[in-house]
Design a protein around this motif. Structure first.
Motif, PDB file in Angstrom:
ATOM      1  N   MET A 111       0.847  -1.173   0.000  1.00 26.42           N
ATOM      2  CA  MET A 111       0.000   0.000   0.000  1.00 26.42           C
ATOM      3  C   MET A 111       0.896   1.241   0.000  1.00 26.42           C
ATOM      4  O   MET A 111       1.834   1.331   0.770  1.00 26.42           O
ATOM      5  N   LYS A 112       0.589   2.173  -0.847  1.00 27.20           N
ATOM      6  CA  LYS A 112       1.401   3.377  -0.952  1.00 27.20           C
ATOM      7  C   LYS A 112       1.172   4.291   0.246  1.00 27.20           C
ATOM      8  O   LYS A 112       0.159   4.209   0.932  1.00 27.20           O
ATOM      9  N   LYS A 113       2.146   5.165   0.475  1.00 34.64           N
ATOM     10  CA  LYS A 113       2.093   6.085   1.606  1.00 34.64           C
ATOM     11  C   LYS A 113       0.860   6.994   1.536  1.00 34.64           C
ATOM     12  O   LYS A 113       0.205   7.238   2.552  1.00 34.64           O
ATOM     13  N   TYR A 114       0.529   7.479   0.360  1.00 38.25           N
ATOM     14  CA  TYR A 114      -0.606   8.382   0.217  1.00 38.25           C
ATOM     15  C   TYR A 114      -1.926   7.664   0.471  1.00 38.25           C
ATOM     16  O   TYR A 114      -2.850   8.247   1.035  1.00 38.25           O
ATOM     17  N   THR A 115      -2.011   6.404   0.070  1.00 37.48           N
ATOM     18  CA  THR A 115      -3.225   5.624   0.320  1.00 37.48           C
ATOM     19  C   THR A 115      -3.415   5.409   1.808  1.00 37.48           C
ATOM     20  O   THR A 115      -4.530   5.543   2.323  1.00 37.48           O
ATOM     21  N   LEU A 116      -2.346   5.098   2.510  1.00 39.63           N
ATOM     22  CA  LEU A 116      -2.418   4.898   3.958  1.00 39.63           C
ATOM     23  C   LEU A 116      -2.819   6.189   4.665  1.00 39.63           C
ATOM     24  O   LEU A 116      -3.645   6.168   5.593  1.00 39.63           O
ATOM     25  N   LYS A 117      -2.272   7.327   4.226  1.00 42.45           N
ATOM     26  CA  LYS A 117      -2.658   8.611   4.807  1.00 42.45           C
ATOM     27  C   LYS A 117      -4.136   8.901   4.550  1.00 42.45           C
ATOM     28  O   LYS A 117      -4.843   9.393   5.430  1.00 42.45           O
ATOM     29  N   TRP A 118      -4.608   8.612   3.343  1.00 43.23           N
ATOM     30  CA  TRP A 118      -5.998   8.860   2.994  1.00 43.23           C
ATOM     31  C   TRP A 118      -6.926   8.011   3.868  1.00 43.23           C
ATOM     32  O   TRP A 118      -7.922   8.507   4.406  1.00 43.23           O
ATOM     33  N   ILE A 119      -6.601   6.730   4.015  1.00 44.10           N
ATOM     34  CA  ILE A 119      -7.421   5.833   4.837  1.00 44.10           C
ATOM     35  C   ILE A 119      -7.379   6.272   6.298  1.00 44.10           C
ATOM     36  O   ILE A 119      -8.417   6.302   6.979  1.00 44.10           O
ATOM     37  N   THR A 128      -6.992  12.191  18.349  1.00 47.08           N
ATOM     38  CA  THR A 128      -7.522  11.916  17.007  1.00 47.08           C
ATOM     39  C   THR A 128      -7.631  13.202  16.199  1.00 47.08           C
ATOM     40  O   THR A 128      -7.299  13.232  15.006  1.00 47.08           O
ATOM     41  N   MET A 129      -8.074  14.276  16.851  1.00 48.75           N
ATOM     42  CA  MET A 129      -8.194  15.564  16.166  1.00 48.75           C
ATOM     43  C   MET A 129      -6.824  16.085  15.736  1.00 48.75           C
ATOM     44  O   MET A 129      -6.672  16.609  14.616  1.00 48.75           O
ATOM     45  N   ILE A 130      -5.827  15.922  16.589  1.00 45.80           N
ATOM     46  CA  ILE A 130      -4.474  16.374  16.250  1.00 45.80           C
ATOM     47  C   ILE A 130      -3.918  15.567  15.070  1.00 45.80           C
ATOM     48  O   ILE A 130      -3.342  16.136  14.137  1.00 45.80           O
ATOM     49  N   ILE A 131      -4.102  14.255  15.085  1.00 48.33           N
ATOM     50  CA  ILE A 131      -3.632  13.410  13.980  1.00 48.33           C
ATOM     51  C   ILE A 131      -4.359  13.772  12.686  1.00 48.33           C
ATOM     52  O   ILE A 131      -3.740  13.889  11.619  1.00 48.33           O
ATOM     53  N   HIS A 132      -5.675  13.964  12.778  1.00 46.23           N
ATOM     54  CA  HIS A 132      -6.467  14.323  11.601  1.00 46.23           C
ATOM     55  C   HIS A 132      -5.990  15.662  11.017  1.00 46.23           C
ATOM     56  O   HIS A 132      -5.826  15.790   9.789  1.00 46.23           O
ATOM     57  N   ALA A 133      -5.746  16.629  11.885  1.00 53.18           N
ATOM     58  CA  ALA A 133      -5.270  17.938  11.414  1.00 53.18           C
ATOM     59  C   ALA A 133      -3.875  17.831  10.803  1.00 53.18           C
ATOM     60  O   ALA A 133      -3.588  18.469   9.786  1.00 53.18           O
ATOM     61  N   LYS A 134      -3.012  17.028  11.411  1.00 52.51           N
ATOM     62  CA  LYS A 134      -1.651  16.830  10.879  1.00 52.51           C
ATOM     63  C   LYS A 134      -1.705  16.259   9.470  1.00 52.51           C
ATOM     64  O   LYS A 134      -1.019  16.742   8.564  1.00 52.51           O
ATOM     65  N   LEU A 135      -2.525  15.223   9.290  1.00 59.16           N
ATOM     66  CA  LEU A 135      -2.634  14.617   7.956  1.00 59.16           C
ATOM     67  C   LEU A 135      -3.193  15.604   6.937  1.00 59.16           C
ATOM     68  O   LEU A 135      -2.728  15.650   5.795  1.00 59.16           O
ATOM     69  N   GLY A 136      -4.171  16.387   7.339  1.00 55.32           N
ATOM     70  CA  GLY A 136      -4.739  17.389   6.432  1.00 55.32           C
ATOM     71  C   GLY A 136      -3.726  18.451   6.058  1.00 55.32           C
ATOM     72  O   GLY A 136      -3.614  18.845   4.887  1.00 55.32           O
ATOM     73  N   CYS A 137      -2.969  18.942   7.038  1.00 56.49           N
ATOM     74  CA  CYS A 137      -1.952  19.954   6.757  1.00 56.49           C
ATOM     75  C   CYS A 137      -0.843  19.404   5.872  1.00 56.49           C
ATOM     76  O   CYS A 137      -0.343  20.105   4.986  1.00 56.49           O
ATOM     77  N   GLU A 138      -0.458  18.151   6.096  1.00 53.73           N
ATOM     78  CA  GLU A 138       0.571  17.548   5.244  1.00 53.73           C
ATOM     79  C   GLU A 138       0.076  17.393   3.806  1.00 53.73           C
ATOM     80  O   GLU A 138       0.837  17.597   2.855  1.00 53.73           O
ATOM     81  N   THR A 139      -1.181  17.039   3.647  1.00 53.97           N
ATOM     82  CA  THR A 139      -1.748  16.906   2.307  1.00 53.97           C
ATOM     83  C   THR A 139      -1.762  18.252   1.589  1.00 53.97           C
ATOM     84  O   THR A 139      -1.393  18.339   0.411  1.00 53.97           O
ATOM     85  N   ILE A 140      -2.167  19.296   2.292  1.00 53.11           N
ATOM     86  CA  ILE A 140      -2.166  20.640   1.703  1.00 53.11           C
ATOM     87  C   ILE A 140      -0.747  21.043   1.332  1.00 53.11           C
ATOM     88  O   ILE A 140      -0.501  21.589   0.242  1.00 53.11           O
ATOM     89  N   THR A 141       0.211  20.752   2.214  1.00 55.03           N
ATOM     90  CA  THR A 141       1.611  21.077   1.944  1.00 55.03           C
ATOM     91  C   THR A 141       2.110  20.354   0.694  1.00 55.03           C
ATOM     92  O   THR A 141       2.753  20.966  -0.169  1.00 55.03           O
ATOM     93  N   GLU A 142       1.819  19.064   0.605  1.00 53.23           N
ATOM     94  CA  GLU A 142       2.280  18.298  -0.552  1.00 53.23           C
ATOM     95  C   GLU A 142       1.622  18.757  -1.849  1.00 53.23           C
ATOM     96  O   GLU A 142       2.246  18.729  -2.915  1.00 53.23           O
ATOM     97  N   ASP A 143       0.373  19.195  -1.770  1.00 50.06           N
ATOM     98  CA  ASP A 143      -0.353  19.591  -2.980  1.00 50.06           C
ATOM     99  C   ASP A 143      -0.010  21.000  -3.465  1.00 50.06           C
ATOM    100  O   ASP A 143      -0.014  21.254  -4.666  1.00 50.06           O
TER     101      ASP A 143
END
Length: 111
Positions: free
Chosen positions: A1-9, A59-74
């Motif tokens: 499973m790719k890193k982005y798929t794991l982050k999305w899930i 959970t909220m902190i992890i969710h926000a971290k993943l969202g911020c990382e996605t915005i950063t990567e995009d």
């Protein structure tokens, strides 16, 4: 499973966990306006409420971290700025986890 798929899930799972916990906390927060300080501290002194609040916050902190990382990567094209932003996000995330952990432990066990 790719890193982005794991982050999305992971982001979807954290969102599903946050739905009932957010409703629980908003419901309890409405009653906070009727409570004094000691009653609110007593509420968080309960192991059950402290654990639910802790799970919600982490959970909220992890969710926000993943969202911020996605915005950063995009949206950040410079590799240097991208790495610096990810480092900043990680520092904030770990700091918030530590503050949340120590706060819950202090209120629940040491107050």
């Amino acid at each position: 499973m790719k890193k982005y798929t794991l982050k999305w899930i992971t982001q979807r799972i954290t969102a599903l966990i946050l739905i009932p916990l957010t409703f629980w906390f908003v419901n309890k927060s409405i009653t906070f306006s009727l409570m004094n300080y000691d009653q609110i501290v007593f509420f968080f002194s309960s192991i059950f409420n402290a654990i639910l609040f802790y799970i919600m916050m982490i959970t909220m902190i992890i969710h926000a971290k993943l969202g911020c990382e996605t915005i950063t990567e995009d949206y950040i094209s410079s590799k240097n700025y991208k790495n610096l932003t990810k480092l900043f996000i990680n520092i904030i995330t770990y700091t918030l986890v530590l503050i949340t952990t120590f706060s819950i432990l202090k209120i629940t066990f040491f107050l």
